[in-house]
Design an enzyme around this catalytic site. Structure first.
Site, short mmCIF file in Angstrom:
data_model
loop_
_atom_site.label_atom_id
_atom_site.label_comp_id
_atom_site.label_asym_id
_atom_site.label_seq_id
_atom_site.Cartn_x
_atom_site.Cartn_y
_atom_site.Cartn_z
CB ILE A 19 -15.62 12.18 -3.05
CG1 ILE A 19 -16.76 12.97 -3.70
CG2 ILE A 19 -15.39 10.86 -3.77
CD1 ILE A 19 -16.46 13.41 -5.13
CB ALA A 21 -14.66 11.74 4.18
CB ILE A 23 -14.15 6.30 -0.81
CG1 ILE A 23 -14.88 6.78 -2.06
CG2 ILE A 23 -13.36 5.03 -1.12
CD1 ILE A 23 -13.95 7.24 -3.18
CB CYS A 25 -17.19 6.14 5.89
SG CYS A 25 -16.54 7.55 6.83
CE LYS A 73 9.29 -3.86 -7.37
NZ LYS A 73 9.19 -2.46 -6.94
CG ASP A 201 20.33 -29.72 -0.93
OD1 ASP A 201 20.51 -30.95 -1.02
OD2 ASP A 201 19.20 -29.21 -0.83
#
Length: 359
Positions: A19, A21, A23, A25, A73, A201
């Site tokens: 499954i 593989a 997806i 492809c 983060k 500034d």
């Protein structure tokens, strides 16, 4: 029974692999590329060959990013794309700043080509209520993305120079609170490091208002001050202190001068360059004679924003006008420190709040 269970488990694993593989492809090339370059928390993805060119060109930036991860983060680019709806125009605030939703909260996301590694490392150490907080950072394809806290009421100049005061209006007490907030932020900038940092500034368009109309300094780019130091300042010439215009000297007193201009704009509701032109470059004359309540009622009417309709305590307005005059002194040694400014404005705010509660 045990043999059957083992065979069943092996079959389940094989099915799952088939499954996955399938997806992979059927993924679009774009989706595959995104999946391949998604950075990991440990920065192992930078070892991927796809990153090699960027790594060579931006080696120092990537090393800095790894250091930054210790205090801020570090977002991956996919997260920022999702938060801003692929950086759509509907998410654009202004320039290259976008509105995004990070962890359920609104944030401002700034995109820049400029190397921000040193600046971000400095900003990560800054923590004050009146300075916009940097929440996180991302580096992708040669661009830096800085994630900031979101100020829902936008820039101060939108309120002070509003053409429709019925929609955007700030009372006298709100204005005093705002300039006090800015003063506190600048005082922190000047005092938390030795030699002191200088904002360089200080202007009304760089002050943002949160949901409670509390002011926060944005776009703070830390620069250390030193006696006789020369450094580039971002403000327009008319807003610069005499010692910078003449000799290029940068010190905390440069910020004090600019803060005096900001106060004048907040109180008058007029841009400084307009006031400068009206007074033929002699701004001090606007503030001459601000000494007694009796003499200055008429002068204050011409100085204080007409949108206030004279709804302000005269004594407090005189105090503010005097403080503006001190901050705009041509001699930097005669200008007050921001600590003195904070103390003066705190008294003005207290008296203004007392006045407001009595009307």
């Amino acid at each position: 029974m045990a043999v059957i269970a083992i065979i069943g488990a092996i079959a389940a694993v094989v099915i799952i692999l088939v499954i996955v593989a399938s997806i992979y492809c059927t993924m679009s090339p774009k989706t595959k590329a995104n999946a391949d370059i998604l950075p990991t928390e440990t920065f192992e993805a930078y070892e991927n060959p796809i990153w090699k060119k960027t790594e060579v060109e931006h080696r120092e930036s990537l090393e800095s990013l790894a250091n930054i991860a210790q205090s801020l983060k570090v977002y991956n680019f996919i997260e920022l794309q999702y938060a801003t709806d692929e950086f759509s125009t509907s998410s654009l605030i202004s320039g290259t700043v976008y509105r995004g939703k990070m962890n359920g909260e609104l944030a401002a996301i700034k995109k820049t080509k400029q190397d921000m590694s040193k600046e971000v490392n400095s900003l990560a150490k800054v923590s004050h209520f009146n300075i916009i907080q940097v929440l996180g950072v991302c580096f992708n394809d040669g661009y830096w993305y800085l994630v900031y806290e979101y100020a829902s009421n936008g820039p101060l100049n939108d309120w002070i120079f509003s053409t429709n005061p019925n929609v955007k209006f700030l009372s006298w007490t709100q204005r005093v609170q705002i300039v006090l907030d800015v003063a506190r932020g600048l005082n922190y900038i000047h005092s938390y490091n030795s030699p002191p940092y200088v904002c360089r500034d200080v202007k009304i368009g760089k002050i943002l208002l949160d949901s409670n109309f509390r002011a926060k300094i944005s776009n703070f780019s830390p620069v250390k001050s030193a006696e006789g130091q020369k450094s580039r300042v971002l403000s327009e010439k008319v807003y610069l202190s005499p010692e910078y215009r003449d000799k290029g000297h940068v010190s905390p007193k440069l910020d004090v001068y600019a803060f005096g201009i900001l106060m004048l704009e907040v109180v008058s509701g007029q841009r400084f360059d307009v006031l400068h032109e009206k007074s033929n470059g002699k701004i001090s004359e606007i503030l001459v004679g601000v000494d007694t309540e009796e003499r200055e009622r008429k002068r204050l009417r011409s100085l204080v924003d007409r949108a206030l309709k004279e709804n302000y305590p005269t004594e407090s307005a005189i105090s503010i006008a005097r403080l503006i005059k001190f901050c705009l002194n041509g001699d930097p040694s005669s200008r007050p420190d921001m600590d003195e400014v904070v103390k003066s404005l705190s008294k003005v705010l207290n008296s203004s709040m007392t006045w407001e509660s009595s009307i």
